[in-house]
Scaffold this active site. Sequence first.
Site, PDB file in Angstrom:
ATOM      1  N   GLY A 193       0.861  -1.319  -0.119  1.00  0.00           N
ATOM      2  CA  GLY A 193      -0.004  -0.074   0.058  1.00  0.00           C
ATOM      3  C   GLY A 193       0.813   1.280  -0.075  1.00  0.00           C
ATOM      4  N   GLY A 194       0.373   2.561  -0.013  1.00  0.00           N
ATOM      5  CA  GLY A 194       1.084   3.788  -0.116  1.00  0.00           C
ATOM      6  C   GLY A 194       1.631   4.075  -1.648  1.00  0.00           C
ATOM      7  N   ASP A 195       2.204   5.276  -1.576  1.00  0.00           N
ATOM      8  CA  ASP A 195       2.583   5.925  -2.734  1.00  0.00           C
ATOM      9  C   ASP A 195       3.939   5.573  -3.120  1.00  0.00           C
ATOM     10  OD1 ASP A 195       2.876   8.363  -4.719  1.00  0.00           O
ATOM     11  OD2 ASP A 195       0.643   7.814  -4.637  1.00  0.00           O
ATOM     12  N   ILE A 196       4.749   6.757  -3.432  1.00  0.00           N
ATOM     13  CA  ILE A 196       6.066   6.494  -3.570  1.00  0.00           C
ATOM     14  C   ILE A 196       6.918   6.953  -2.454  1.00  0.00           C
ATOM     15  CG2 ILE A 196       6.685   8.919  -4.382  1.00  0.00           C
ATOM     16  CD1 ILE A 196       8.031   7.629  -6.868  1.00  0.00           C
ATOM     17  N   THR A 197       8.013   6.094  -2.354  1.00  0.00           N
ATOM     18  CA  THR A 197       9.005   6.446  -1.238  1.00  0.00           C
ATOM     19  C   THR A 197      10.378   6.249  -1.765  1.00  0.00           C
ATOM     20  OG1 THR A 197       9.515   6.313   1.088  1.00  0.00           O
ATOM     21  CG2 THR A 197       9.047   4.216  -0.032  1.00  0.00           C
ATOM     22  N   HIS A 215      14.073   4.549  -0.690  1.00  0.00           N
ATOM     23  CA  HIS A 215      15.178   3.550   0.137  1.00  0.00           C
ATOM     24  C   HIS A 215      16.679   4.020  -0.293  1.00  0.00           C
ATOM     25  CE1 HIS A 215      11.620   1.899   1.751  1.00  0.00           C
ATOM     26  NE2 HIS A 215      11.300   1.427   0.495  1.00  0.00           N
ATOM     27  N   PHE A 248       8.400  -0.828   7.237  1.00  0.00           N
ATOM     28  CA  PHE A 248       8.586   0.622   7.714  1.00  0.00           C
ATOM     29  C   PHE A 248       9.996   0.979   6.999  1.00  0.00           C
ATOM     30  CE2 PHE A 248      10.187  -2.172  11.287  1.00  0.00           C
ATOM     31  CZ  PHE A 248      11.543  -1.506  11.482  1.00  0.00           C
ATOM     32  N   ALA A 249      10.341   2.028   6.890  1.00  0.00           N
ATOM     33  CA  ALA A 249      11.661   2.647   6.648  1.00  0.00           C
ATOM     34  C   ALA A 249      11.980   4.149   7.357  1.00  0.00           C
ATOM     35  CB  ALA A 249      11.491   2.963   5.065  1.00  0.00           C
ATOM     36  N   CYS A 257       5.406  10.044  -0.728  1.00  0.00           N
ATOM     37  CA  CYS A 257       4.162   9.288  -0.312  1.00  0.00           C
ATOM     38  C   CYS A 257       3.228  10.183  -0.926  1.00  0.00           C
ATOM     39  CB  CYS A 257       4.030   9.426   1.372  1.00  0.00           C
ATOM     40  SG  CYS A 257       5.358   8.585   2.012  1.00  0.00           S
TER      41      CYS A 257
END
Length: 232
Positions: free
Chosen positions: A89-93, A95, A174-175, A191
Amino acid sequence: MNKYVQLQDLGCLDYKAAWEYQEELFKAVVDLKIKNRREETAIITPNYLLLVEHPHVYTLGKSGDLGNLLLSEKQLEAKGATFYKINRGGDITYHGPGQIVGYPIIDLDNFFTDIHKYLRFLEESIILTLQEYGLECGRSEGETGVWLGVGTPFARKICALGVRASRWVTMHGFALNVNVDLGYFDNIIPCGIRGKAVTSLNVELGIDKVDEQEVKNKIVKHFKALFECEIV
């Protein structure tokens, strides 16, 4: 019911390799649950907590907007970064080096069958960790993750969350930004949230580098307490 969680520190690992490993563990747990139900057996399902650091990479959740990535393919290559559209789930992130990424692959039937409680526990493990460094942080209404300066014009995100669950088995996670080059976040709308900044633990503490192993140990300690599990 199995409350033992196998901790695996994967070190620095390519995102695709880590994703494939997650999928392998995830599928094995789900398949075991299906077998238990079909054959009316009661084989105990395992739980895992993977900790890892990735080379520069951008990931987009299944419901995310590709327009939130502000780089072309050539620009990605120039920055030494990769991009993946994935099934969380969620948008862009983003790492990258200096970020602690946690991937719990756990069977929530071993703990509690409440995905919202699960997300709050992941957030809480980070909040309690950051409080040990003297930071005031918390949640932002309507937005996942952990934030500083909530309710002020200086709100900034320090930890992103994005999970997937099937048959109450989880993956992704999580990050937490610990010693991150925040310039890489300038290449996305993190996000999918406009007008809010991103930060890192070393920036908030005003030091060059935070001991990442120390941070990992604190996260694991709070994860263990919240989930009332044994880490092995």
